[in-house]
Design a protein around this motif. Sequence first.
Motif, PDB file in Angstrom:
ATOM      1  N   LEU A 173     -37.044   2.134  21.177  1.00  0.00           N
ATOM      2  CA  LEU A 173     -37.278   0.807  21.066  1.00  0.00           C
ATOM      3  C   LEU A 173     -36.273  -0.157  20.093  1.00  0.00           C
ATOM      4  CD1 LEU A 173     -41.194   0.106  20.175  1.00  0.00           C
ATOM      5  CD2 LEU A 173     -39.839  -0.434  22.319  1.00  0.00           C
ATOM      6  N   ASP A 174     -35.850  -1.176  20.452  1.00  0.00           N
ATOM      7  CA  ASP A 174     -34.936  -1.975  19.616  1.00  0.00           C
ATOM      8  C   ASP A 174     -35.430  -2.245  18.167  1.00  0.00           C
ATOM      9  OD1 ASP A 174     -34.448  -4.806  18.431  1.00  0.00           O
ATOM     10  OD2 ASP A 174     -32.944  -4.562  20.104  1.00  0.00           O
ATOM     11  N   PRO A 175     -35.017  -1.954  17.095  1.00  0.00           N
ATOM     12  CA  PRO A 175     -35.372  -2.123  15.716  1.00  0.00           C
ATOM     13  C   PRO A 175     -36.084  -3.100  15.418  1.00  0.00           C
ATOM     14  CG  PRO A 175     -33.036  -1.244  16.053  1.00  0.00           C
ATOM     15  CD  PRO A 175     -33.274  -1.890  17.364  1.00  0.00           C
ATOM     16  N   ASN A 176     -36.048  -4.594  16.014  1.00  0.00           N
ATOM     17  CA  ASN A 176     -36.481  -5.679  15.693  1.00  0.00           C
ATOM     18  C   ASN A 176     -37.702  -5.924  16.489  1.00  0.00           C
ATOM     19  OD1 ASN A 176     -34.331  -6.321  13.840  1.00  0.00           O
ATOM     20  ND2 ASN A 176     -33.184  -6.380  15.786  1.00  0.00           N
ATOM     21  N   VAL A 177     -38.121  -5.206  17.242  1.00  0.00           N
ATOM     22  CA  VAL A 177     -39.416  -5.585  18.118  1.00  0.00           C
ATOM     23  C   VAL A 177     -40.646  -5.184  17.675  1.00  0.00           C
ATOM     24  CG1 VAL A 177     -38.046  -5.761  20.197  1.00  0.00           C
ATOM     25  CG2 VAL A 177     -39.358  -3.661  19.800  1.00  0.00           C
ATOM     26  N   ASP A 178     -41.801  -5.671  17.934  1.00  0.00           N
ATOM     27  CA  ASP A 178     -43.169  -5.266  17.537  1.00  0.00           C
ATOM     28  C   ASP A 178     -43.540  -4.151  18.503  1.00  0.00           C
ATOM     29  OD1 ASP A 178     -43.402  -6.111  15.031  1.00  0.00           O
ATOM     30  OD2 ASP A 178     -44.094  -8.280  15.453  1.00  0.00           O
ATOM     31  N   PHE A 179     -44.389  -3.213  18.159  1.00  0.00           N
ATOM     32  CA  PHE A 179     -44.955  -2.188  19.004  1.00  0.00           C
ATOM     33  C   PHE A 179     -46.382  -1.936  18.455  1.00  0.00           C
ATOM     34  CE2 PHE A 179     -45.570   1.887  20.888  1.00  0.00           C
ATOM     35  CZ  PHE A 179     -45.145   1.646  22.246  1.00  0.00           C
ATOM     36  N   SER A 180     -47.397  -2.644  19.145  1.00  0.00           N
ATOM     37  CA  SER A 180     -48.601  -2.415  18.766  1.00  0.00           C
ATOM     38  C   SER A 180     -49.301  -1.124  19.004  1.00  0.00           C
ATOM     39  CB  SER A 180     -49.596  -3.667  18.981  1.00  0.00           C
ATOM     40  OG  SER A 180     -49.789  -3.523  20.551  1.00  0.00           O
ATOM     41  N   PHE A 225     -28.867  -1.588   8.043  1.00  0.00           N
ATOM     42  CA  PHE A 225     -29.778  -2.602   8.421  1.00  0.00           C
ATOM     43  C   PHE A 225     -30.152  -3.438   7.261  1.00  0.00           C
ATOM     44  CE2 PHE A 225     -30.514   1.115  11.259  1.00  0.00           C
ATOM     45  CZ  PHE A 225     -30.941   0.428  12.242  1.00  0.00           C
ATOM     46  N   PHE A 226     -29.352  -3.790   6.399  1.00  0.00           N
ATOM     47  CA  PHE A 226     -29.526  -4.500   5.467  1.00  0.00           C
ATOM     48  C   PHE A 226     -29.547  -5.960   5.598  1.00  0.00           C
ATOM     49  CE2 PHE A 226     -27.853  -7.264   1.872  1.00  0.00           C
ATOM     50  CZ  PHE A 226     -29.104  -7.706   1.206  1.00  0.00           C
ATOM     51  N   ASP A 227     -30.088  -6.827   5.460  1.00  0.00           N
ATOM     52  CA  ASP A 227     -30.107  -8.398   5.785  1.00  0.00           C
ATOM     53  C   ASP A 227     -30.924  -9.087   4.836  1.00  0.00           C
ATOM     54  OD1 ASP A 227     -30.621 -10.867   6.664  1.00  0.00           O
ATOM     55  OD2 ASP A 227     -30.999 -10.333   8.677  1.00  0.00           O
ATOM     56  N   PRO A 228     -30.399  -9.971   3.880  1.00  0.00           N
ATOM     57  CA  PRO A 228     -30.953 -10.480   2.454  1.00  0.00           C
ATOM     58  C   PRO A 228     -32.121 -11.328   3.203  1.00  0.00           C
ATOM     59  CG  PRO A 228     -28.780 -11.542   3.145  1.00  0.00           C
ATOM     60  CD  PRO A 228     -29.138 -10.334   4.159  1.00  0.00           C
ATOM     61  N   ASN A 229     -32.298 -11.733   4.529  1.00  0.00           N
ATOM     62  CA  ASN A 229     -33.280 -12.541   5.094  1.00  0.00           C
ATOM     63  C   ASN A 229     -34.257 -11.790   5.911  1.00  0.00           C
ATOM     64  OD1 ASN A 229     -32.185 -14.963   3.916  1.00  0.00           O
ATOM     65  ND2 ASN A 229     -30.664 -14.962   5.448  1.00  0.00           N
ATOM     66  N   ASP A 272     -33.013  -4.609  -3.449  1.00  0.00           N
ATOM     67  CA  ASP A 272     -32.227  -4.962  -4.708  1.00  0.00           C
ATOM     68  C   ASP A 272     -30.786  -4.447  -4.910  1.00  0.00           C
ATOM     69  OD1 ASP A 272     -34.295  -6.659  -5.151  1.00  0.00           O
ATOM     70  OD2 ASP A 272     -35.240  -5.424  -6.910  1.00  0.00           O
ATOM     71  N   TYR A 273     -30.768  -3.166  -4.469  1.00  0.00           N
ATOM     72  CA  TYR A 273     -29.535  -2.343  -4.786  1.00  0.00           C
ATOM     73  C   TYR A 273     -28.299  -3.099  -3.913  1.00  0.00           C
ATOM     74  CZ  TYR A 273     -26.103   1.275  -4.420  1.00  0.00           C
ATOM     75  OH  TYR A 273     -24.784   2.171  -4.614  1.00  0.00           O
ATOM     76  N   PHE A 274     -29.097  -3.467  -2.508  1.00  0.00           N
ATOM     77  CA  PHE A 274     -27.670  -3.910  -1.635  1.00  0.00           C
ATOM     78  C   PHE A 274     -27.387  -5.175  -2.115  1.00  0.00           C
ATOM     79  CE2 PHE A 274     -29.518  -0.940   1.598  1.00  0.00           C
ATOM     80  CZ  PHE A 274     -28.670   0.235   1.150  1.00  0.00           C
ATOM     81  N   GLN A 275     -28.479  -6.177  -2.503  1.00  0.00           N
ATOM     82  CA  GLN A 275     -28.399  -7.495  -2.890  1.00  0.00           C
ATOM     83  C   GLN A 275     -27.277  -7.561  -4.187  1.00  0.00           C
ATOM     84  OE1 GLN A 275     -30.634 -10.925  -2.051  1.00  0.00           O
ATOM     85  NE2 GLN A 275     -32.381  -9.560  -1.278  1.00  0.00           N
ATOM     86  N   TYR A 276     -27.661  -6.933  -5.294  1.00  0.00           N
ATOM     87  CA  TYR A 276     -27.099  -7.482  -6.413  1.00  0.00           C
ATOM     88  C   TYR A 276     -26.280  -6.253  -6.909  1.00  0.00           C
ATOM     89  CZ  TYR A 276     -31.462 -10.065  -6.147  1.00  0.00           C
ATOM     90  OH  TYR A 276     -32.499 -11.079  -5.874  1.00  0.00           O
ATOM     91  N   GLY A 277     -26.303  -4.993  -6.253  1.00  0.00           N
ATOM     92  CA  GLY A 277     -25.326  -4.049  -6.819  1.00  0.00           C
ATOM     93  C   GLY A 277     -23.871  -4.345  -6.715  1.00  0.00           C
ATOM     94  N   PRO A 278     -23.357  -5.117  -5.783  1.00  0.00           N
ATOM     95  CA  PRO A 278     -21.943  -5.278  -5.692  1.00  0.00           C
ATOM     96  C   PRO A 278     -21.444  -6.114  -6.858  1.00  0.00           C
ATOM     97  CG  PRO A 278     -22.931  -5.724  -3.718  1.00  0.00           C
ATOM     98  CD  PRO A 278     -23.958  -5.586  -4.468  1.00  0.00           C
ATOM     99  N   PHE A 279     -22.399  -6.941  -7.518  1.00  0.00           N
ATOM    100  CA  PHE A 279     -22.254  -7.770  -8.689  1.00  0.00           C
ATOM    101  C   PHE A 279     -22.467  -7.353 -10.400  1.00  0.00           C
ATOM    102  CE2 PHE A 279     -23.740 -10.242  -5.139  1.00  0.00           C
ATOM    103  CZ  PHE A 279     -22.619 -10.846  -4.788  1.00  0.00           C
ATOM    104  N   LEU A 280     -22.789  -5.865 -10.066  1.00  0.00           N
ATOM    105  CA  LEU A 280     -23.176  -5.341 -11.441  1.00  0.00           C
ATOM    106  C   LEU A 280     -22.149  -4.202 -11.716  1.00  0.00           C
ATOM    107  CD1 LEU A 280     -26.969  -4.596 -10.448  1.00  0.00           C
ATOM    108  CD2 LEU A 280     -25.978  -6.560 -11.839  1.00  0.00           C
TER     109      LEU A 280
END
Length: 332
Positions: free
Chosen positions: A104-111, A195-199, A217-225
């Motif tokens: 499956l495409d990683p973004n679709v829903d599968f019920s 697969f990281f996407d801030p949104n 948090d690690y992907f979002q803020y790590g580069p600035f620490l």
Amino acid sequence: MTMDMMRMCTQTQTLQNVPLSIRGGHSRNILDVFHVRRQKDKVVIIMGATGTGKSKLSIDLATRFPGEVINSDKIQFYEGLDIATNKITPQEQRGVPHHMLGVLDPNVDFSADDFCDVTCRTVESILNRNRLPIIVGGSNSYIEALVDGYDKMFRSRYDFVFLWVDVSLPVLHSFVSDRVDQMVENGMVEEARAFFDPNADYTKGIRRAIGVPEFDDYFQYGPFLDEETRAGLLEQAINAVKDNTCKLACRQLEKIRRLRNKGWSLHQLDATEVFRNNGKESHEAWDRLVSGPSAMIVRQFLYNVKADVPTNLPAIRVPAAMETAALAAATY
């Protein structure tokens, strides 16, 4: 129906002339499939918490009794994150056909309804090849929907046997912790970074998987620490993956116990000793406590062999010719 659903249906080699529209309710034409044969066909269902060896058992059985595996892990349906989702590798599959795994495409829903639709079609396709369908995975709510929902269609159409691979929680939690460390060594962090996407919405698709939101948090803020703070943030994320995996195992075990109390007849196979040992002793314990007894349970289920299931014997392979002939005879 999305292209991913069509691809899944193609991958599972569904019956010809059966419509592939599996969304928006159950297709009326699928009802016809359930009346083709005069007697119930047989399906094996393997359950258990994460990390207990369900996939290994499915391969053991599929190679003893000519079978094909249907994945019922809701996260392993998706393409990607093979390390984080602990997908069985092609080498580990040992040539056994696998369905609904990484398609499956990683973004679709599968019920759960989607799962029931595709699984029923896949089961029929496997049976039409005179092979044994083996459903395996940790998404017990999907299994419950298949067996007790779906207008009781599955129960009315098939006989099935439940195998429950169980490991005591303290032993399993220790194993899970070590397994996450191994996943990190194998590249889980880099895999999750892709697969990281801030949104991103962590409630949909493959991003629900344990091993994705924990690193946000690690992907979002790590580069600035600074290096020390960044390392601490990474350690927190890895510990969160371990904790959440252990919590998942507890929820899965609780669900299985509820199903047993609900009246499901589950053959419990205690694999604790397997995880307490290493090397040859672990392999011997697996054969004696899990693989061997499971093979005898399935043999009795398929061929109506009346015999006690010993707990002190290694795995015994039923002659392939007899298995194939019995499966073929049971198809009509």
